[in-house]
Design a protein around this motif. Sequence first.
Motif, PDB file in Angstrom:
ATOM      1  N   MET A 233      -2.528   6.619  -6.610  1.00  0.00           N
ATOM      2  CA  MET A 233      -2.587   6.176  -5.226  1.00  0.00           C
ATOM      3  C   MET A 233      -1.732   4.926  -5.024  1.00  0.00           C
ATOM      4  SD  MET A 233      -5.931   5.064  -2.963  1.00  0.00           S
ATOM      5  CE  MET A 233      -6.803   6.553  -3.426  1.00  0.00           C
ATOM      6  N   GLY A 234      -1.833   3.978  -5.963  1.00  0.00           N
ATOM      7  CA  GLY A 234      -1.071   2.739  -5.844  1.00  0.00           C
ATOM      8  C   GLY A 234       0.424   2.974  -5.858  1.00  0.00           C
ATOM      9  N   PHE A 235       0.879   3.849  -6.760  1.00  0.00           N
ATOM     10  CA  PHE A 235       2.299   4.193  -6.775  1.00  0.00           C
ATOM     11  C   PHE A 235       2.686   4.893  -5.475  1.00  0.00           C
ATOM     12  CE2 PHE A 235       2.690   3.762 -11.490  1.00  0.00           C
ATOM     13  CZ  PHE A 235       3.916   3.115 -11.510  1.00  0.00           C
ATOM     14  N   GLY A 236       1.863   5.847  -5.061  1.00  0.00           N
ATOM     15  CA  GLY A 236       2.229   6.704  -3.939  1.00  0.00           C
ATOM     16  C   GLY A 236       2.455   5.977  -2.641  1.00  0.00           C
ATOM     17  N   VAL A 237       1.609   4.956  -2.318  1.00  0.00           N
ATOM     18  CA  VAL A 237       1.727   4.300  -1.020  1.00  0.00           C
ATOM     19  C   VAL A 237       2.950   3.405  -0.919  1.00  0.00           C
ATOM     20  CG1 VAL A 237      -0.757   4.340  -0.624  1.00  0.00           C
ATOM     21  CG2 VAL A 237       0.268   2.339  -1.719  1.00  0.00           C
ATOM     22  N   THR A 238       3.687   3.259  -2.020  1.00  0.00           N
ATOM     23  CA  THR A 238       4.881   2.409  -2.000  1.00  0.00           C
ATOM     24  C   THR A 238       6.075   3.110  -1.372  1.00  0.00           C
ATOM     25  OG1 THR A 238       4.049   1.416  -4.055  1.00  0.00           O
ATOM     26  CG2 THR A 238       6.305   0.891  -3.461  1.00  0.00           C
ATOM     27  N   ALA A 239       5.989   4.409  -1.176  1.00  0.00           N
ATOM     28  CA  ALA A 239       7.133   5.171  -0.662  1.00  0.00           C
ATOM     29  C   ALA A 239       7.627   4.630   0.675  1.00  0.00           C
ATOM     30  CB  ALA A 239       6.762   6.648  -0.536  1.00  0.00           C
TER      31      ALA A 239
END
Length: 402
Positions: A233-239
């Motif tokens: 989730m943490g990686f994903g919201v950086t898009a």
Amino acid sequence: MPRGLPRASVLESLRLSAALVPPWAPHALPGRDLLRARSLLTALEARYGGRPVLVRGRRRGPALLVLSRRDVLRVLVEERDAYAPGVEERPFGLPTDVLRPAFIEIAREEAAALTTAALTTGALTTGALTTGARTTGVVDFARLDARWQRVARRCVYGDGAAGDEELTRLLTGLRRAGRRRAGRRQEVLSGRYDARILDHLRRAEPGSLAGLIAETPDEAESRGLMQAAYWLMGFGVTAGALLQTLALLATHPAHRKAARADPEHLRACLREALRLWPPVPALSRVTAAETHWYGTALPPGTPVLVPLAVHQRSPRLPYADAFTPRIWLDGTAAGEWWARPGCDAVHLTLAVGTAFLATLLRDARPKQIGRSLSPHRPIPHAVNLARLRVRMRPTRRKPARP
């Protein structure tokens, strides 16, 4: 001044709940202004002399909304042991630094594939243009997000999860169900999501977070499941921040030039995008013991919310609505509580995101399409990611193959 904590009205609570999107919600809804509650927060602060306000919840008990800088520092600094981080911010204690080189290489590979698709085939979007022998591609959020989610899955679960788009769809569905309090649907999705995660975790691919979890002594399966889920989730919201950074660089040529030459400047640009449009607009804490606020006792387990987005765009900041990467380089941001050093996960995500952007800038020069951002106007409080598009013109060097 009367003792005790003021309580927000039902209407105020609804407005605040709609504006301060919980951390498990998607990065942003199209065109959503995460700062639109600023006037309401300012009015509440003035009405109650800066005291925190109890906000009504739908199912859980009331949450404490902390408004003033004085009380924010109490929660985050002075009495921090009395306020446990929300689970999405809780450190897990894994030695993730050993994975940094592998994760950075993954980011470079996926970014190179993105620019190659844009510049050699013009197939990234239907808006690609051909000029002479050169193809100018257009990067939009859907295509960039698809590549970045591959980065997230490969980092967390390994190359075997690279193409597992269903995993990302399930996570998005879970966050939406959580935001809408859709209990039954959330339960069904959670079961499917957990089963899919377990398959990847048990593969324990070397060089991934799953592999690191498998090597960690006394790591219970349920705890590993939670760690992997929140890392994804943490990686994903950086898009969204990656595309926003690209658009900011497209409209600020001097910063674009500096960012291509200096990774630290590029990292500062990414941090600025995260300040201007934070993916998590409110920090969450939970009282670990009974606490007392202005004569009111709060029991253990009371949620405490700090409206981070509003403080990062506070009118008292001379750079509030400007793209100012220098504050991350000259020590200006270091004096602000909201810019304090983050956890290991934050630093690792910044390193991987910077590597992704560096590869895009190495192979192509961004140019914004439309006028949503301009160096001559204040940075808007909301940017519609679904409509944000950046034209990529190839640099003189031939773009690298992934």
